[in-house]
Design a protein around this motif. Structure first.
Motif, short mmCIF file in Angstrom:
data_model
loop_
_atom_site.label_atom_id
_atom_site.label_comp_id
_atom_site.label_asym_id
_atom_site.label_seq_id
_atom_site.Cartn_x
_atom_site.Cartn_y
_atom_site.Cartn_z
N ARG A 21 -20.58 -9.38 76.37
CA ARG A 21 -21.79 -10.14 75.92
C ARG A 21 -21.42 -10.66 74.61
O ARG A 21 -21.70 -11.84 74.14
CB ARG A 21 -22.76 -9.18 75.82
N TYR A 22 -20.55 -10.03 73.84
CA TYR A 22 -20.22 -10.36 72.41
C TYR A 22 -18.96 -11.65 72.63
O TYR A 22 -18.77 -12.24 71.65
CB TYR A 22 -19.80 -9.33 71.58
N ARG A 24 -18.51 -13.74 74.64
CA ARG A 24 -19.04 -15.11 74.81
C ARG A 24 -19.34 -15.98 73.65
O ARG A 24 -19.21 -16.98 73.59
CB ARG A 24 -20.38 -15.08 75.99
N TYR A 25 -19.92 -15.08 72.81
CA TYR A 25 -19.96 -15.67 71.42
C TYR A 25 -18.86 -16.09 70.68
O TYR A 25 -18.68 -17.16 69.84
CB TYR A 25 -21.02 -14.83 70.52
N ILE A 26 -17.90 -15.16 70.88
CA ILE A 26 -16.65 -15.26 69.94
C ILE A 26 -15.94 -16.62 70.33
O ILE A 26 -15.33 -17.24 69.60
CB ILE A 26 -15.88 -14.14 69.95
N ASN A 28 -16.72 -19.15 71.71
CA ASN A 28 -17.49 -20.22 72.13
C ASN A 28 -17.58 -21.38 70.91
O ASN A 28 -17.55 -20.87 70.00
CB ASN A 28 -18.96 -19.77 72.62
N ALA A 237 -17.21 -9.48 66.14
CA ALA A 237 -18.54 -10.22 66.81
C ALA A 237 -19.38 -10.54 65.78
O ALA A 237 -20.18 -11.75 65.82
CB ALA A 237 -18.82 -9.34 67.94
N ASN A 238 -19.68 -9.76 64.72
CA ASN A 238 -20.72 -10.11 63.71
C ASN A 238 -20.61 -11.20 62.77
O ASN A 238 -21.26 -11.90 62.27
CB ASN A 238 -21.03 -8.92 62.82
N PHE A 240 -19.92 -14.05 64.25
CA PHE A 240 -20.44 -15.03 65.38
C PHE A 240 -21.90 -14.89 65.53
O PHE A 240 -22.69 -15.77 66.05
CB PHE A 240 -19.56 -15.23 66.49
N THR A 241 -22.38 -13.67 65.76
CA THR A 241 -23.62 -13.45 65.87
C THR A 241 -24.14 -12.00 65.34
O THR A 241 -23.31 -11.45 64.79
CB THR A 241 -23.93 -13.40 67.55
#
Length: 403
Positions: A21-22, A24-26, A28, A237-238, A240-241
């Motif tokens: 889940r994380y 995908r943010y990293i 992207n 991850a933090n 990025f989201t």
């Protein structure tokens, strides 16, 4: 009846869902484009450098050090959590299949390091040792896989030892032996490679003997190790989201805090002080800022074309500014922030001001690197281009995102 194999499959599925889940943010958007540009440029000039590599370049030691470090870095991922300290200890005698699966997962998840190192150092190996057959390098990669497995097992055995100094000493010795073994193998000094391999086997058997003398599993250490690795992933991850599971680390850093204390003691400077203290004392932001600053400076120093130096300077200014945007949400779980009698606009302006100051500082330091290598035109271009980009990016993109 408790089935530890089924329990590991359940825990692994939950872990995979959490990390994907994380991820995908990293990987992207902006970072993916920046990474693609960065890797393409490095690959191009790496290939160009290989065409004129110095004859006395210590390729054997470079490859040996990289392979040795990769073999030594073999952490065990148990996927244990804090409640397991209560609920799983009574079932310790039934956890053999669980830990066997954990070791297998730990080994497989780290194979990407071997593949990346083999692909990156393969052209260097074939260029310097062009007289050797390609199968020789493949045998070396196979030995790397074997040594990595041995180090993983040794790390697992040493997790039965509570004394951190003994675990640290064992790791240092194995790192030295791993580097020596692969350096001698690459240099075709099989006598010394054999001697260091025998020494490694002795240390390996010594770790086995120590583990057999320690009865029981140190559950608290296993949980702590896994929690620290997940927190490291959450900190990444933090950037990025929002990550609700992240536990902030705070460091003292007295000297740098004194600089933040110079902020005027007025209501309108409340967030100026808060963001500066957070940037300095948090375990995330200052380290990330310095690392990107150092990496960018090294690349600027070594990459030949002046125009590409300027591009990389602006690229790393962008990366740092993008990462520091997370400061705005750092205190989102603290309700006292919502009680401040300060309008939202002042909070946004304080962050924009700090990001601009950090970007301009980075621009100035990159310009100094240009001056050190004698690229005076590049220093001017980097300073003007970096400053202009910082202003446009922060007052445009970042301001819009905060709004």
């Amino acid at each position: 009846m408790f089935d530890s194999h089924a329990f590991f499959k359940q825990r692994f599925a939950a872990h995979l869902k959490e990390t994907s889940r994380y991820l995908r943010y990293i990987f992207n958007g902006h970072i993916a484009v920046a990474m693609l540009f960065f890797i393409s440029a490095i690959a191009f000039y790496y290939q160009k450098w290989l065409l004129q590599i110095p004859e006395n370049f210590p390729a054997a030691w470079v490859i040996g050090i990289v392979f040795g470090l990769i073999a030594s870095y073999s952490p065990v991922r148990t996927l244990l959590k804090e409640p397991d300290l209560v609920f799983l200890i009574p079932a310790e005698h039934k956890m053999k299949a669980y830990f066997r699966n954990a070791l297998f997962y730990s080994y497989m998840i780290q194979l990407y390091l071997v593949l990346l190192a083999a692909a990156a150092l393969g052209p260097l190996y074939t260029t310097v040792f062009s007289e050797r057959e390609g199968s020789t390098y493949l045998v070396t990669i196979a030995l790397l896989l074997l040594f990595k497995l041995a180090n993983l097992i040794a790390n697992w055995w040493m997790l039965r030892v509570r004394e951190p100094a003994l675990r640290r000493l064992d790791l240092i010795v194995r790192i030295g032996l791993n580097i020596a073994v692969f350096s001698f193998i690459i240099a075709s000094d099989m006598v010394l490679a054999g001697i260091t391999t025998i020494l490694f086997v002795i240390i390996f058997l010594y770790d086995f003997q120590i583990a057999n003398r320690r009865t029981g599993i140190l559950w608290d250490i296993l949980v702590e190790k896994d929690r620290n690795r997940m927190q490291a992933f959450y900190r990444l991850a933090n950037m990025f989201t929002d990550v609700p599971h992240l536990k902030s680390r705070v460091k003292k850093r007295y000297l740098l805090v004194q600089m933040a204390n110079r902020v005027p003691f007025f209501k309108k400077h409340t967030y100026d002080y808060l963001y500066r203290i957070t940037f300095i004392r948090s375990g995330d932001y200052l380290g990330m800022y310095v690392r990107l600053l150092v990496i960018g400076g090294i690349i600027i120093y070594f990459i030949p074309p002046i125009w590409l130096k300027v591009v990389f300077a602006i690229l790393f200014i962008y990366l740092n500014s993008f990462q520091m945007m997370a400061l705005y949400q750092h205190h989102r779980t603290i309700m006292w922030i919502d009680l401040y009698p300060i309008v939202q606009k002042i909070r946004q302006q304080s962050l924009l001001k700090l990001l601009l100051q950090l970007s301009l500082l980075q621009t100035g330091l990159f310009s100094i690197v240009f001056l050190i290598i004698g690229e005076y035109l590049g220093a001017i271009a980097a300073f003007i281009g970096g400053s202009l980009f910082a202003v446009l990016f922060i007052q445009g993109y970042v301001k819009q995102k905060l709004a």
